[in-house]
Design a protein around this motif. Structure first.
Motif, PDB file in Angstrom:
ATOM      1  N   PRO A 203      20.807  39.432  24.545  1.00 28.01           N
ATOM      2  CA  PRO A 203      21.951  38.500  24.470  1.00 28.01           C
ATOM      3  C   PRO A 203      22.846  38.800  23.267  1.00 28.01           C
ATOM      4  CG  PRO A 203      19.982  37.453  23.600  1.00 28.01           C
ATOM      5  CD  PRO A 203      19.575  38.837  24.002  1.00 28.01           C
ATOM      6  N   LYS A 204      23.747  39.779  23.453  1.00 22.32           N
ATOM      7  CA  LYS A 204      24.560  40.267  22.333  1.00 22.32           C
ATOM      8  C   LYS A 204      25.443  39.176  21.740  1.00 22.32           C
ATOM      9  CE  LYS A 204      27.952  43.866  21.312  1.00 22.32           C
ATOM     10  NZ  LYS A 204      29.256  43.573  21.915  1.00 22.32           N
ATOM     11  N   ARG A 205      26.039  38.382  22.629  1.00 23.50           N
ATOM     12  CA  ARG A 205      26.926  37.315  22.153  1.00 23.50           C
ATOM     13  C   ARG A 205      26.174  36.311  21.270  1.00 23.50           C
ATOM     14  NH1 ARG A 205      30.281  35.553  20.254  1.00 23.50           N
ATOM     15  NH2 ARG A 205      31.283  37.397  19.670  1.00 23.50           N
ATOM     16  N   LEU A 206      24.959  35.955  21.725  1.00 23.27           N
ATOM     17  CA  LEU A 206      24.118  35.035  20.942  1.00 23.27           C
ATOM     18  C   LEU A 206      23.800  35.637  19.569  1.00 23.27           C
ATOM     19  CD1 LEU A 206      22.079  32.564  20.714  1.00 23.27           C
ATOM     20  CD2 LEU A 206      20.375  34.121  21.672  1.00 23.27           C
ATOM     21  N   ILE A 207      23.429  36.916  19.554  1.00 23.19           N
ATOM     22  CA  ILE A 207      23.082  37.574  18.284  1.00 23.19           C
ATOM     23  C   ILE A 207      24.282  37.551  17.343  1.00 23.19           C
ATOM     24  CG2 ILE A 207      22.409  39.761  17.217  1.00 23.19           C
ATOM     25  CD1 ILE A 207      20.905  40.456  19.815  1.00 23.19           C
ATOM     26  N   LEU A 208      25.450  37.918  17.871  1.00 23.92           N
ATOM     27  CA  LEU A 208      26.658  37.938  17.035  1.00 23.92           C
ATOM     28  C   LEU A 208      26.962  36.560  16.477  1.00 23.92           C
ATOM     29  CD1 LEU A 208      28.955  40.284  19.106  1.00 23.92           C
ATOM     30  CD2 LEU A 208      28.095  40.685  16.806  1.00 23.92           C
ATOM     31  N   LYS A 209      26.883  35.573  17.364  1.00 19.58           N
ATOM     32  CA  LYS A 209      27.179  34.196  16.945  1.00 19.58           C
ATOM     33  C   LYS A 209      26.223  33.760  15.830  1.00 19.58           C
ATOM     34  CE  LYS A 209      29.519  30.575  17.168  1.00 19.58           C
ATOM     35  NZ  LYS A 209      30.872  30.725  16.675  1.00 19.58           N
ATOM     36  N   GLU A 210      24.932  33.950  16.067  1.00 21.28           N
ATOM     37  CA  GLU A 210      23.932  33.435  15.130  1.00 21.28           C
ATOM     38  C   GLU A 210      23.894  34.199  13.802  1.00 21.28           C
ATOM     39  OE1 GLU A 210      22.075  30.683  15.318  1.00 21.28           O
ATOM     40  OE2 GLU A 210      23.024  30.206  17.222  1.00 21.28           O
TER      41      GLU A 210
END
Ligand code: 5GP
Ligand code: MN
Length: 355
Positions: A203-210
């Motif tokens: 989950p790239k978007r989740l990683i970037l966000k977090e």
């Protein structure tokens, strides 16, 4: 598409050591970041899938912004659970040290190494590793320890064994150490590694966000305050320095991780080639530096702040008053002017608009 950059003899030895172990402790440096936690947890997931008992034991509490990582709750910070940490070290038959090159980086955890009779492996990407393990897998050209972990797992034929959980951890370290592939990406096939991880469903978007995009309101104000009140540019040296005192941190209810990225913001100033952020922690001043091109902030951190790291990203510590630390840095800037000018000339040749 993904090149094999690894020494065959090391992969062989690693394979043998992994085959022979049953209880593994994975560990990393103090004040762990995404790469330190990503590499240890990622490897732990893979080893557990292989039927080993792998635990991640770290010097101190990992930052909350990594809490989304699968396995985060099972990490054992020695600062919080000293006896349990010591027991796991004693019972281990293999110890894997990730993302650090000198034992000193384990801080209070370093003495626990004397308790264990486990065989020891280093997996790291910092220059100038000390010799404190049986097997030293050190590749300073790699963007991150997680890039190296991925390549090792691929070379061991374990890509298929890599679960989504493992892939998520490994991807996180690559993303945080390269700031989403914007810095420190020497090997072009790192992009293929990202593809291979994304294919797992990471989950790239989740990683970037977090990891890179989220802050509390207090943290956002603290960073804005730092840039407004505590940032100084030293044009003659193409340097920027930003600092925060204990009082500043208290005012904005500082929590670990809140100032992540601040030093990179200081480096965004046009004309600036290197930036430093100094933060007054409980017992010392933490120094964080970043640079462009060939300017070696690891050299500066080693010489002035008993630290180290990479050419473009390094850190260190100063025992004493924060204003003395700032003064030490600023007073020493002329010593690095020659290196700064060389770096600036090269950047200009490459088309950078320094003014
Ligand atoms: P950061 O500025 O994000 O804390 O660290 C940047 C880089 O410098 C990382 O690769 C980290 O391992 C290294 N580094 C940070 N602090 C220290 C330190 O006190 N000593 C050494 N040797 N390296 C450090
Ligand atoms: Mn790293």
């Amino acid at each position: 598409m993904i090149e094999n950059l690894l020494k065959e003899s090391q992969v062989k030895e690693l394979r043998r050591m992994l085959e022979q172990c049953s209880r593994v402790v994975l560990t990393c440096h103090v004040r762990p970041d995404g790469d330190a936690i990503g590499s240890t947890l990622g490897l732990a997931h893979v080893l557990n899938s292989l039927g080993k008992q792998a635990r991640v034991v770290v010097p101190d509490q990992p930052p909350k912004n990594l809490a989304f990582l699968p396995g985060y709750d099972d990490i054992v910070p020695v600062s919080k659970y000293p006896e349990y940490g010591a027991r796991l070290m004693k019972e281990a038959d293999l110890l894997i040290a990730c993302d650090f090159n000198v034992l000193k980086r384990q801080d209070e955890m370093a003495p626990l190494w004397e308790l264990t009779s486990a065989r020891k492996i280093m997996i790291d990407h910092h220059e100038g590793p000390d010799n404190f393990t049986d097997l030293q897998i050190s590749y300073p050209d790699m963007s991150s320890t997680c890039e190296l972990v991925f390549r090792l797992l691929a070379a061991l034929g374990l890509y298929e064994t890599m679960s989504l959980e493992a892939a998520t951890c490994i991807c996180t370290g690559i993303i945080t150490d390269t700031r989403n592939l914007t810095v420190n990406t020497k090997h072009l096939d790192l992009y293929y590694i990202m593809v291979a991880l994304l294919k797992k469903g990471v989950p790239k978007r989740l990683i970037l966000k977090e990891t890179l995009e989220i802050k509390s309101a207090d943290a956002m104000r603290l960073n804005a305050y730092a840039l407004y009140e505590r940032l100084k540019v030293y044009r003659d040296h193409r340097a920027a320095v930003v600092y925060l005192t204990k009082e500043d941190l208290a005012k904005f209810k500082y929590e670990r991780g809140d100032t992540e990225g601040l030093v990179n913001q200081a480096l965004e100033l046009r004309g600036v080639i290197y930036a430093a952020f100094l933060r007054e922690d409980a017992n010392s001043v933490k120094v964080s530096m970043r640079s462009l091109g060939s300017f070696p902030v690891n050299k500066m951190c080693a010489e002035l702040f008993d630290g180290g790291g990479h050419k473009q990203a390094a850190g260190g510590e100063y025992k004493g008053d924060i204003m003395d630390a700032v003064k030490r840095l600023v007073d020493n800037m002329p010593r690095y002017d020659e290196l700064m000018k060389q770096a600036a000339d090269r950047l200009k040749e490459e088309g950078y608009m320094l003014n």
